[in-house]
Each structure stands twice: as structure tokens, then as C-alpha cells.
Design an enzyme around this catalytic site. Structure first.
Site, PDB file in Angstrom:
ATOM      1  CD  GLU A 322      -3.177   0.726   2.002  1.00  0.00           C
ATOM      2  OE1 GLU A 322      -4.178   0.224   1.827  1.00  0.00           O
ATOM      3  OE2 GLU A 322      -2.840   1.213   3.623  1.00  0.00           O
ATOM      4  CG  HIS A 351       7.777 -29.689   3.382  1.00  0.00           C
ATOM      5  ND1 HIS A 351       8.327 -30.922   3.080  1.00  0.00           N
ATOM      6  CD2 HIS A 351       8.707 -29.439   4.602  1.00  0.00           C
ATOM      7  CE1 HIS A 351       9.346 -31.402   3.975  1.00  0.00           C
ATOM      8  NE2 HIS A 351       9.535 -30.157   5.110  1.00  0.00           N
ATOM      9  CE  LYS A 455     -11.565   2.618   2.189  1.00  0.00           C
ATOM     10  NZ  LYS A 455     -11.065   3.552   2.985  1.00  0.00           N
TER      11      LYS A 455
END
Length: 529
Positions: A322, A351, A455
Site C-alpha cells: 500500500e 514443503h 471504495k
């Protein structure tokens, strides 16, 4: 590079601070002396930029505000007596409030003490508290914490179900600077509804952490919530862990917040040094710049080798991405900057995806977080003379070596143990590295226009949903998608309308869809009678 030359390079580029018992190894990042020399003027500017930031320069011109999260851990640095007073008084209020909760002086109606916390926030208002809780909360904390950090109804229901019968002894902390952040507001409304359904007074269980005068602040005051704590406009969400945002949750769980502040302050002090080799944050920024060619061309893979640091990569994901992910630089040029961050933990990752890291696409650089202390107390021997901690250390060193052998760059950050002080050290180290790197690439690390754009787009979808429902309420007959879009004056948004209707239908709302959902043009839409 032969073994002797590599050992010499390791010694040359190993940073160690005796007082902090902190190590940083950038020797496995393949920059050379010419590159370092070339970067010195840029670092001279970066050091000055950071000094100006701490002195109170306007660092976020979009909002005309300072960026002062460094003052939280050293109030004496605050540029005015008023700001210093705010910081000191807020910390005192946090400590007093948490002590009263722990002793039962502040308690829920009908019970001796609060037992749980429901922390409602998103982004920096959740990731920091979650990371710190995972890293530092005792096994049996004074209050057990739960998080609502998303607008997912199933996730909210699951969290409430985990609290169960303890809802009456659960302290709800709502964290939002503006008070209008949709996800946090939604979580609060959902929580209030649950309390109301069980005939529990929400206000006597609620705390707000918000900007003074915000919608949330006004609500908390008008409804007589238990307490309010400030979110200062000069502290961004992703750097807010050392503010009330992170400290209230942490202190209530019994975490030593002063030690965390002390650790951050110590690293801040260390990284004010205007000398590249003596400044670990600058060494990180140098390594990031080299690895990604100053353009973020490679991802940052974060591999902490202790379970308690599991969420550190998620915390860094927001802090780094950000802050650095920007379309334009400070001169208004299109640059598309950023560094992608991901990771889990060692040795689990060996793994999971180290196979690709070693032999696949070389589009990353690794950061190992090494913890020297395996556990408190003597280790159990798994083999003669070998403990589980020895295996873990061996896995780290082996992975580092395997990556280097295939020309994959890596950084190793080493702390002696995981405690509140060293969590503060890590947070401050990366705060400072992000600030320095942002200067190197000439971007504003302290605004987030892309987040705001998302937004606004989300809000437009909800507005469109309201438009569609209004059209359907006045329709005399079922409408096709195209007819519906036309009547809503939203022909260009027909795809969004289809997705809105599909979502409403799946949740058994008031609409009726007739036709084949896989063939949108066949659909006829109406409201239920």
C-alpha cells in the site's frame, strides 16, 4: 564466487548491533561496489527526507497532513508541545483503562470481569493487532481476542459463534478513523444486532478508537460507550500499530506495550544514522532497489522461521504494497511502482513453494527472519546432540544456500527472540525501510489513491442496486435485463446489473429471476408478490 570470497563478502556486509543483539545480512544480494557508490547521492537525499518527515514536514500533500508514527514511540520528537501531550496522555489513558478492565473496576453489567475482546476493524486496524496477538499474546490471556476484519457474513457469524455464551462479557472495540469505513461500520452494525437479539446493552460493552469528531466518535459519545481513544490524522492505518489502534488490543491481552514501544524507539534511533552501512533500514532499501531494479521487478518473499511470526508477511504485505504501489511519482510521471509481498513460514514453505523459488521463475528475492532462541528452557534431543530447533536452523541455512546456488538473492534478518521488544524492533525496521525506499524511487508512501478508487467503485455498485430496485418496484410486468438497464439509465452497466441480480437471487431476496442464469439475455426480472 568461491568460499573464501563469499565469507569475506559476508563479513563486509553483515550488520550487527551489540546493544540490540540484532543482525542483518545482505551479503546474498548480488550488488557490487559500483552499484553502492552510484546509489550514495540518492541515499543522502533519502536520509534528509526522513529527517524532514520526523520534523513534521507535510508528507501527504493529498490530505495536507504530517506523518508522525515515529513520534508515537518517542513523544519528545513531536514537532509541537500539543502533539507530545496528546501522545503521552493517550498512552496513559490506554494503560489506565486496561488496568481497570483487568481488575474488574470496568466490568460488564451482571458479571465480575470482561473475558473476551471483539476487535472490529480492517486493513491496518486489523492486520497490526492480529500480527501482534499471534506473536505475543500469552496462552491464557486476561482477555481472549477475536476479530471481525471483513464484510463476509459467514466470517462474522463464525466469529460470533466462537464467542458463544461469553457475549455478555465481551468488550467490543470498533476501530475506524473516519467512522465511515464500510467494512468496519457493517461489522459494528452486525455486532449491535447480535447484542440486541440477546437483550444485552451494547453501549456498556463498546469502545471506539476513532478520529475526534468523526461519525463514530459522535455515536460513541451520544450512546455513552465505555471509552473513546483517538486516531490521529497524522498516523496512517498501516503504520498505526503503536497508536491506540494496536496498543489497546495488545494491553488488554496482557502484552507489554511499553516494551514494544521501546523496541521500536531503539530501531528508530539506530536507523537515523545517515550512513548506508551503519543503517539496517537503508541496507534493506538498497537490497530491495537492487533486486527489483528500482522498479519492483521482483517479489519479496518473507519467510519467518518461528510460528509466532506467521502473520508478519501479511502485515508487511499491506505496509509495503500500500505504501509503495503507486501509479505516479512525486513529479506526476507514470511509473507503476511497487513490490509484491507474500510468504508463510519456515520450514513449512520448504514443503510448499521453495521448489519453485529454487528452480522456477527467478522473479523474487527472499527475506529470512531468523530467531536465535528456539524455546524457553532446554531443548529435547531428537537425535543425539540435535534438537528440533537445530533442525529449524539447519532448514533456514540450507534453504538460503540452495537459493544462492541458483542465483536467487536473499536477505536474512536475525533477532535473538520473539518478545514485545523485538516485535517493536521489526515493525520499526520495516517502517523505516519503506520510507527510505520511497524516497529512492520518488513516490509518496503515505497516501493510497488506489484504495480510495476501489471504495468509490464499490459505492457506485450499491447505488446501482438501489436504482435497479426502484425500477422494479414501479414495473407493471417482468423486465428483461436490457429493459431494466434502460429504465435505470444504466445501459453501460448491464453486466453489473446482472451480477447484482444474481447475488440477490442467491440470497433469497425480494427478486424473481425467470430464465437461464447462464444466458443473461434470457432472464426476466420482477419482484416477489
Amino acid at each position: 564466487m568461491d568460499t573464501a570470497a563469499l565469507w569475506q563478502r559476508y563479513q563486509e556486509w553483515l550488520f550487527y548491533d551489540k546493544e540490540l543483539e540484532f543482525y542483518l545480512d545482505v551479503s546474498r544480494v548480488s550488488f557490487d561496489d559500483r552499484f553502492v557508490e552510484k546509489m550514495k547521492p540518492a541515499f543522502e537525499k533519502a536520509f534528509k527526507d526522513m529527517a524532514a518527515l520526523e520534523a513534521g514536514a507535510i508528507a501527504n500533500p493529498d490530505e495536507n497532513r504530517m506523518v508522525g508514527h515515529y513520534w508515537l514511540r518517542d513523544p519528545d520528537l513531536a514537532p509541537t508541545p500539543e502533539l507530545k501531550k496528546q501522545i503521552v496522555e493517550t498512552l496513559e489513558e490506554i494503560e489506565s483503562f486496561c488496568t481497570k478492565v483487568h481488575t474488574g473496576e470496568i466490568k460488564p453489567p451482571g458479571a465480575e470481569k470482561f473475558t473476551d475482546i471483539l476487535s472490529i476493524g480492517i486493513g491496518g486496524s486489523a492486520l497490526g493487532p492480529q500480527f501482534v496477538s499471534e506473536a505475543l499474546a500469552p496462552i491464557d490471556p486476561p482477555l481472549k481476542i477475536h476479530f471481525i476484519d471483513n464484510a463476509d457474513p459467514v466470517g462474522i457469524d463464525r466469529t460470533i459463534a466462537q464467542i458463544g455464551a461469553r457475549l455478555n462479557t465481551t468488550l467490543v472495540i470498533v476501530i475506524s478513523k473516519s467512522g465511515g469505513t464500510p467494512e468496519t461500520r457493517n461489522g459494528m452494525i452486525e455486532a449491535k444486532a447480535v447484542y440486541a437479539a440477546q437483550r444485552i446493552d451494547f453501549s456498556s460493552h463498546a469502545v471506539a478508537i476513532t478520529g475526534e469528531g468523526s461519525k463514530l466518535y459522535q455515536q460513541a459519545k451520544s450512546e455513552n460507550w465505555l471509552a473513546t481513544f483517538p486516531m490521529h490524522d497524522w498516523v496512517g492505518g498501516r503504520t498505526s500499530e503503536m497508536s491506540a489502534v494496536g496498543l489497546v488490543d495488545a494491553a488488554l491481552q496482557g502484552i507489554d506495550i511499553q516494551a514494544m514501544l521501546d523496541g521500536a524507539k531503539a530501531m528508530d534511533t539506530l536507523t537515523r544514522t545517515a550512513d548506508l552501512k551503519s543503517n539496517p533500514a537503508a541496507l534493506l532499501a538498497l537490497s530491495w532497489y537492487y533486486a527489483g531494479n528500482g522498479k519492483g521487478e521482483k517479489d519479496m518473499v518473507v519467510l519467518p522461521y518461528q510460528d509466532s511470526l506467521l502473520l508478519f508477511s501479511r502485515y508487511l504485505q499491506q505496509l509495503v504494497m500500500e505504501s509503495l504501489g503507486k501509479e505516479k511519482d512525486l513529479d506526476g510521471r507514470i511509473v507503476h511502482q511497487g513490490i509484491a509481498v507474500y510468504g508463510n513460514k519456515g520450514s513449512t514453505d520448504q514443503h510448499a513453494y521453495v521448489q519453485q523459488l529454487r528452480e522456477g521463475v527467478p522473479n523474487f528475492f527472499a527475506t529470512f527472519i531468523e530467531v536465535l532462541q528456539d524455546r524457553k528452557g532446554k531443548g529435547i534431543e531428537i537425535e543425539p546432540g540435535i534438537t528440533s530447533g537445530d533442525f529449524l536452523s539447519g532448514f533456514l541455512q540450507g534453504t538460503r544456500q540452495a537459493l544462492y546456488e541458483n542465483q536467487r538473492d536473499s536477505i536474512t534478518v536475525t533477532i535473538p527472540k520473539v518478545d514485545a521488544f523485538y516485535v517493536g524492533v521489526l515493525i520499526a525496521l520495516y517502517d523505516r525501510a519503506v520510507g527510505l525506499y520511497a524516497s529512492l524511487i520518488n513516490i509518496n508512501a503515505y497516501h493510497q489513491p488506489g484504495v480510495e478508487a476501489g471504495k468509490k467503485a464499490a459505492a457506485s455498485i450499491l447505488d446501482l442496486q438501489n436504482q435497479v430496485m426502484q425500477v422494479l418496484k414501479t414495473a407493471n410486468a417482468p423486465l428483461s435485463l436490457s429493459e431494466l438497464a434502460q429504465k435505470a439509465a444504466a445501459e453501460s452497466d448491464i453486466e453489473s446489473i446482472y451480477k447484482i441480480l444474481r447475488h440477490l437471487d442467491a440470497n433469497e431476496r425480494e427478486i424473481v429471476l425467470e430464465g437461464n442464469l447462464g444466458e443473461p439475455s434470457s432472464l426476466q426480472v420482477s419482484l416477489r408478490n
